[in-house]
Design an enzyme around this catalytic site. Structure first.
Site, PDB file in Angstrom:
ATOM      1  N   HIS A 177      73.158  33.489  51.750  1.00 10.06           N
ATOM      2  CA  HIS A 177      72.840  34.795  50.925  1.00 10.06           C
ATOM      3  C   HIS A 177      71.947  35.803  51.809  1.00 10.06           C
ATOM      4  CE1 HIS A 177      74.735  33.724  47.114  1.00 10.06           C
ATOM      5  NE2 HIS A 177      74.741  32.700  47.642  1.00 10.06           N
ATOM      6  N   ASP A 385      67.624  42.690  54.243  1.00  7.43           N
ATOM      7  CA  ASP A 385      68.030  42.086  53.356  1.00  7.43           C
ATOM      8  C   ASP A 385      69.282  41.587  53.523  1.00  7.43           C
ATOM      9  OD1 ASP A 385      68.127  41.333  50.638  1.00  7.43           O
ATOM     10  OD2 ASP A 385      67.340  43.319  49.804  1.00  7.43           O
TER      11      ASP A 385
HETATM   12  P1  ADP Z   1      67.209  39.090  45.884  1.00  7.14           P
HETATM   13  O1  ADP Z   1      68.255  38.307  45.688  1.00  7.14           O
HETATM   14  O2  ADP Z   1      66.469  39.074  47.018  1.00  7.14           O
HETATM   15  O3  ADP Z   1      66.227  39.081  44.766  1.00  7.14           O
HETATM   16  P2  ADP Z   1      69.011  41.511  45.180  1.00  7.14           P
HETATM   17  O4  ADP Z   1      68.706  42.772  44.875  1.00  7.14           O
HETATM   18  O5  ADP Z   1      70.129  41.069  46.035  1.00  7.14           O
HETATM   19  O6  ADP Z   1      67.617  40.689  45.648  1.00  7.14           O
HETATM   20  O7  ADP Z   1      69.226  40.729  43.629  1.00  7.14           O
HETATM   21  C1  ADP Z   1      68.158  41.101  42.652  1.00  7.14           C
HETATM   22  C2  ADP Z   1      68.594  40.617  41.280  1.00  7.14           C
HETATM   23  O8  ADP Z   1      67.776  40.319  40.363  1.00  7.14           O
HETATM   24  C3  ADP Z   1      69.433  41.694  40.939  1.00  7.14           C
HETATM   25  O9  ADP Z   1      70.887  41.289  40.014  1.00  7.14           O
HETATM   26  C4  ADP Z   1      68.806  42.274  39.858  1.00  7.14           C
HETATM   27  O10 ADP Z   1      69.446  43.125  38.753  1.00  7.14           O
HETATM   28  C5  ADP Z   1      67.905  41.216  39.112  1.00  7.14           C
HETATM   29  N1  ADP Z   1      66.648  41.836  38.796  1.00  7.14           N
HETATM   30  C6  ADP Z   1      66.003  42.767  39.740  1.00  7.14           C
HETATM   31  N2  ADP Z   1      64.667  43.086  39.008  1.00  7.14           N
HETATM   32  C7  ADP Z   1      64.692  42.394  37.811  1.00  7.14           C
HETATM   33  C8  ADP Z   1      63.999  42.299  36.919  1.00  7.14           C
HETATM   34  N3  ADP Z   1      62.593  42.898  36.800  1.00  7.14           N
HETATM   35  N4  ADP Z   1      64.116  41.654  35.744  1.00  7.14           N
HETATM   36  C9  ADP Z   1      65.122  41.009  35.738  1.00  7.14           C
HETATM   37  N5  ADP Z   1      66.402  40.894  36.506  1.00  7.14           N
HETATM   38  C10 ADP Z   1      65.910  41.671  37.833  1.00  7.14           C
HETATM   39  O1  F6P Z   2      69.259  35.218  48.051  1.00  4.43           O
HETATM   40  C1  F6P Z   2      67.833  35.355  47.896  1.00  4.43           C
HETATM   41  C2  F6P Z   2      67.210  34.496  47.223  1.00  4.43           C
HETATM   42  O2  F6P Z   2      66.603  33.582  47.860  1.00  4.43           O
HETATM   43  C3  F6P Z   2      68.057  33.414  46.444  1.00  4.43           C
HETATM   44  O3  F6P Z   2      68.374  32.356  47.133  1.00  4.43           O
HETATM   45  C4  F6P Z   2      67.128  33.130  45.229  1.00  4.43           C
HETATM   46  O4  F6P Z   2      67.998  32.856  44.061  1.00  4.43           O
HETATM   47  C5  F6P Z   2      66.288  34.333  45.045  1.00  4.43           C
HETATM   48  O5  F6P Z   2      66.386  35.006  46.254  1.00  4.43           O
HETATM   49  C6  F6P Z   2      65.304  34.259  44.203  1.00  4.43           C
HETATM   50  O6  F6P Z   2      64.242  33.552  44.824  1.00  4.43           O
HETATM   51  P1  F6P Z   2      63.567  32.095  44.283  1.00  4.43           P
HETATM   52  O7  F6P Z   2      64.531  31.323  43.860  1.00  4.43           O
HETATM   53  O8  F6P Z   2      62.544  31.742  45.620  1.00  4.43           O
HETATM   54  O9  F6P Z   2      62.619  32.645  43.128  1.00  4.43           O
END
Ligand code: ADP
Ligand code: F6P
Length: 525
Positions: A177, A385
């Protein structure tokens, strides 16, 4: 997410104890929680992996193996939201060594361009091996003969190789990912050959971006002497396919939320609560140093200072989702970000108005969708990212084609969302120009940019992503593989050696005694 009862598994597959589809990820889709009254419950886990896989697994009767988010014994397998969950126990030492250490203080920064200094620690590496073996053994127990096993993300890169040794009958897929780094960065890793051999245990290895796929193929050749073929990689008599599968979101669900009257009215209320400013800029990130929060704040502050944006009529809402709070680099980042937010508000606020609203909180999906609807500009400016689903969610939620997306060139999403204001987040002038350009775009320009991106997402949603990966994996003919090498009777292969307390090193290199005490018990499972 509301708590659900701890139900027993009822499906026919589960009664037989074997599944045709098994997903492994560090986290289960839900974390164990306790409320103020001490009552246990479950809450959706943070991050893009869970957002993407949750709707997929709800549609397919598979098992999901992962950690429930707390150190200590694992709950028994249970069903939540129609998904069969198989919790893996992590001790406090596992959490420190495997999760906070090797996964998130070594691999995470290294794979994200080294934006923070990766830390290398042999005890963490041993924990990583031991926990990866635990996951592989759990999958070997629940996978039906010939099942598809889909391993996810950087926490579990040794699992494909381990699982192949335990269960050569399985089709094994791996999806990363996060970015996969170039040779010169990856080669800093002390476990570099071991990780590559682990990944090459899969039949299909998937990446978010073509650059990651190229890096992987190059590394397989340069580090392990694998042969690069038209379709993938030939390594030790087996063909391993490697390809790009950009992950996506549940577009239909996001559109449904975007047109829900309750969500729309909440969006209007949010704008009122913010003081009805001319421009609302939104940023939603886990509070992670890869997300470029500090560069974004700096650019915003400069724009306010030189009146590129009017401090009296502009609000930045920065949602910073709590994450990995035990890790030093994350604690230091939080302090820096919170200090910067106070400084900007101190200098630019007026009575009853604040230029930055900082929310160190998690929200449910409806509240998040309301925030997307309330925002004129979405600022997604990570330094690096893998994909960034927030950018895709913003575009999909805004059904009327309004809104403006500022997107870092270093997010995987930039390969698809080409009509966004694409920007190099390290270039302060460019970042300010992009934010101001997006803030002052008229409705025609907004639609001209948003429409093609929405159209793209409609065709490339999370179902298309999962189907693309799983269909490709399912087409790999088990019989076409060269049989696994013969092992001595009673032997369980190289990975079982780890379990007895020895770390695998390439032949001829020193062998190091492992310090992880619980691994011997694992081998007897
Ligand atoms: P990462 O996987 O690095 O966290 P992404 O942008 O790919 O970054 O995914 C983040 C996910 O978490 C998105 O689906 C988003 O809707 C969810 N998310 C982000 N902020 C919040 C929040 N404050 N509360 C709940 N879910 C959230
Ligand atoms: O892909 C990004 C990621 O590391 C996922 O593997 C994971 O679900 C998410 O970020 C949140 O991180 P963590 O599981 O360390 O809270």
């Amino acid at each position: 997410m509301a708590s659900a009862p701890h139900t027993g598994i009822s499906a026919r597959q589960a009664e037989a104890g074997r599944y045709d589809l098994v997903v492994l990820a560090n986290r289960l889709p839900v974390d164990r929680t306790t409320d103020e009254a001490g009552r246990p419950g479950w809450r959706q886990s943070p991050g893009g992996l869970v957002t993407a896989l949750h709707p997929i697994m709800k549609q397919r009767a598979g098992a999901w193996i992962g950690w429930h988010g707390l150190p200590g014994p694992a709950p028994s397998p249970f069903v939540h939201d129609d998904i069969h969950l198989h919790p893996i126990a992590l001790t406090a030492d596992d959490v420190e060594g495997y999760y906070e250490g090797q996964s998130n203080a070594t691999i995470w920064p290294l794979y994200h361009d080294g934006v923070e200094q990766p830390v290398f620690d042999r005890a963490w590496q041993d924990r990583y091996r031991a926990v990866n073996l635990r996951f592989a053994q759990a999958a070997a127990r629940v996978a039906a003969p010939g099942a598809l096993v889909w391993v996810h993300d950087y926490h579990l890169q040794l699992v494909p190789g381990m699982l192949r040794e335990l269960r050569p009958d399985l089709r094994i897929g791996f999806f990363l990912h996060i970015p996969f780094p170039p040779v010169e960065l990856f080669c800093q890793m002390p476990m570099r050959e071991e990780i590559m051999r682990g990944l090459l245990g899969a039949d299909l290895v998937g990446f978010q971006h073509a650059q990651g796929t190229r890096n992987f193929r190059t590394l397989a050749a340069e580090l392990l002497g694998a042969e690069i073929t038209d379709t993938g990689i030939r390594y030790q008599g087996r063909d391993v396919a490697a390809d790009t599968f950009p992950i996506s979101i549940d577009v239909a669900e996001q559109q449904r939320l975007g047109s829900d009257p309750a969500v729309r009215s909440r969006a209007a209320q949010i704008r009122r609560e913010l003081g009805d400013p001319r421009t609302v800029i939104l940023a939603v990130d886990r509070l992670d140093y890869t997300k470029g929060i500090e560069c974004r704040l700096r650019a915003y502050e400069e724009l306010l200072s030189r009146q590129g944006l009017d401090p009296a009529d502009t609000v930045l809402v920065q949602v910073a989702v709590p994450t990995r709070q035990q890790i030093d680099q994350y604690q230091a980042l939080r302090e820096r970000v919170e200090r910067e937010v106070s400084r900007i508000n101190g200098e630019h606020a007026g009575i009853g108005r604040m230029p930055v609203h900082y929310l160190h909180q998690s929200f449910d999906r409806a509240e998040l969708a309301a925030l997307y609807l309330a925002a004129d500009v979405m600022a997604v400016t990570p330094l690096r990212d893998g994909m960034n689903l927030v950018a895709k969610e913003y575009v999909a939620t805004r059904a009327d084609g309004t809104g403006a997306l500022v997107l870092s060139e270093f997010a995987g999403a930039a390969a698809e969302l080409r009509q966004a204001w694409l920007v190099n987040p390290h270039d302060l002038d460019a970042l300010e120009e992009a934010l101001a350009g997006a803030a002052f775009a008229d409705a025609d320009e907004q639609r001209r940019r948003m429409e093609p991106m929405r159209e793209h997402l409609r065709r490339h949603d999370v179902n298309a992503w999962a189907a693309g990966f799983l269909n490709r994996l399912g087409r790999i003919a088990v019989g076409s593989r060269t049989p696994a090498p013969q092992r001595a009777a009673g032997s369980r292969g190289r990975w079982a050696e780890h379990a007895r307390g020895w770390s695998a090193r390439p032949a001829g290199r020193p062998v190091v005694r492992s310090s992880s005490g619980d691994t011997a018990a694992l081998a007897r499972d």
